[in-house]
Scaffold this motif. Structure first.
Motif, PDB file in Angstrom:
ATOM      1  N   ILE A   8       0.856  -1.183   0.000  1.00 14.41           N
ATOM      2  CA  ILE A   8       0.000   0.000   0.000  1.00 14.41           C
ATOM      3  C   ILE A   8       0.891   1.231   0.000  1.00 14.41           C
ATOM      4  N   VAL A   9       0.586   2.160  -0.906  1.00 13.17           N
ATOM      5  CA  VAL A   9       1.333   3.411  -1.026  1.00 13.17           C
ATOM      6  C   VAL A   9       0.342   4.570  -1.120  1.00 13.17           C
ATOM      7  N   ALA A  22      -3.330   3.591  -2.609  1.00 16.95           N
ATOM      8  CA  ALA A  22      -3.137   2.801  -3.821  1.00 16.95           C
ATOM      9  C   ALA A  22      -2.397   1.510  -3.485  1.00 16.95           C
ATOM     10  N   ILE A  23      -2.591   0.512  -4.324  1.00 15.06           N
ATOM     11  CA  ILE A  23      -1.928  -0.779  -4.165  1.00 15.06           C
ATOM     12  C   ILE A  23      -1.014  -0.988  -5.370  1.00 15.06           C
ATOM     13  N   ASP A  72       6.801  13.427  -4.715  1.00 14.10           N
ATOM     14  CA  ASP A  72       5.869  14.111  -3.807  1.00 14.10           C
ATOM     15  C   ASP A  72       5.029  15.162  -4.539  1.00 14.10           C
ATOM     16  N   ARG A  73       4.920  15.053  -5.846  1.00 12.72           N
ATOM     17  CA  ARG A  73       4.106  15.983  -6.626  1.00 12.72           C
ATOM     18  C   ARG A  73       2.939  15.212  -7.243  1.00 12.72           C
ATOM     19  N   TRP A  79       5.694   6.477   0.046  1.00 13.93           N
ATOM     20  CA  TRP A  79       5.371   5.562   1.146  1.00 13.93           C
ATOM     21  C   TRP A  79       4.471   6.278   2.140  1.00 13.93           C
ATOM     22  N   PRO A  80       3.547   5.553   2.789  1.00 13.31           N
ATOM     23  CA  PRO A  80       2.722   6.174   3.826  1.00 13.31           C
ATOM     24  C   PRO A  80       3.585   6.639   4.997  1.00 13.31           C
ATOM     25  N   GLU A  81       3.146   7.671   5.645  1.00 15.42           N
ATOM     26  CA  GLU A  81       3.853   8.165   6.819  1.00 15.42           C
ATOM     27  C   GLU A  81       3.718   7.161   7.947  1.00 15.42           C
TER      28      GLU A  81
END
Length: 83
Positions: A8-9, A22-23, A72-73, A79-81
């Motif tokens: 998961i992202v 998203a997967i 990051d745009r 990656w999730p925090e």
């Protein structure tokens, strides 16, 4: 860390950069060579580019994004925090 299948992202939507879950559905290592040869799936240019299945909270539900780079745009994944 390289992305792996099924992780998961966070995907930043192309329209307004909204973060969405998203997967990862494909990495360079998991692409089927026959699918690539037939043109059924696009290639990935780098080890951190992925194909994604993006989940939305709206009626649309989900959609696919191909050849998504890490970043990051809008139009990228991250990656999730960790909390």
């Amino acid at each position: 860390m390289l992305p792996t299948l099924g992780r998961i992202v966070i995907y930043r939507a192309k329209t307004r950069g909204c973060p969405l879950t998203a997967i990862v559905t494909a990495t360079r290592d998991t692409l089927d060579p026959i699918g690539l040869e037939l043109g059924d799936v696009p290639p990935l240019e780098t080890d951190t580019d992925v194909h994604l299945h993006v989940l939305t909270p709206g009626d649309q539900g989900s959609y696919t994004e191909h050849q998504v780079p890490q970043g990051d745009r809008p139009g990228t994944w991250s990656w999730p925090e960790r909390v």
